[in-house]
Design an enzyme around this catalytic site. Structure first.
Site, short mmCIF file in Angstrom:
data_model
loop_
_atom_site.label_atom_id
_atom_site.label_comp_id
_atom_site.label_asym_id
_atom_site.label_seq_id
_atom_site.Cartn_x
_atom_site.Cartn_y
_atom_site.Cartn_z
N HIS A 105 35.05 29.51 38.70
CA HIS A 105 34.49 30.48 37.75
C HIS A 105 35.49 31.57 37.41
O HIS A 105 35.13 32.67 37.03
CB HIS A 105 33.21 31.10 38.31
N SER A 106 36.76 31.25 37.60
CA SER A 106 37.87 32.10 37.15
C SER A 106 37.97 33.46 37.84
O SER A 106 38.42 34.43 37.22
CB SER A 106 37.81 32.30 35.63
#
Ligand code: FES
Length: 165
Positions: A126-127
């Protein structure tokens, strides 16, 4: 290897971050000696310790200096709400500035971040982004800095995971 056990690993990581759910706030015990004399600058070594992937990274002087550059973008720059031994609550989050030791699991859902070519670590799930001291940037969903395990330096090129300095 870590992906296969991601569920269990993620759960373990979550426990580490909730002091009320665990008897210790960071993993210790079952000491493991790790030699790192042959570890080049910029290379990340992963060892397994108590079922956790533990990273050892040798940082350059420039990388250590750069840790001060973007602290306004970090969620917890002073590691006040993050998990580490007392001796690692500093800007570089380590006992020796050049040697970084951390549990390589994202504090969001326990995925494994990767060393990014732009510097720091990027979690592909999810970065979430972390700097080279494992301090999380505000832009991602991870709530805390990477967990630093108990360790101490036993010799110039050897550390012992599981024992506080
Ligand atoms: Fe790392 Fe979601 S598990 S960003």
């Amino acid at each position: 290897m870590w992906a296969a056990g991601a569920g269990a690993v993620a759960c373990g990581a979550a426990l580490l971050l909730r002091p009320g759910c665990a008897s210790v706030s960071y993993p210790q015990g079952s000491a493991l000696a790790v030699e790192f004399g042959d570890l080049p600058q910029g290379k990340l070594r992963t060892v397994e310790w108590r079922g956790f992937p533990v990273w050892i990274l040798r940082r350059s002087a420039a990388e250590i200096e750069a840790l001060a550059a973007r602290e306004d973008a970090l969620a917890d720059p002073d590691s006040k709400a993050s998990v580490q031994p007392d001796g690692c609550r500093n800007r570089h989050r380590s006992l020796r500035p050049e040697i970084f030791v951390a549990i390589g699991l994202c504090t969001h859902q326990g995925c494994t971040p990767a060393l990014a070519s732009t510097g720091g670590f990027l979690c592909p799930c999810h970065s979430s982004r972390y700097d080279l001291a494992g301090r999380v940037f505000k832009t991602g969903p991870a709530p805390a800095n990477l967990v630093i395990p108990a360790y101490r330096h036993e010799a110039a090129d050897r550390l012992l995971l599981g024992e506080v300095a």
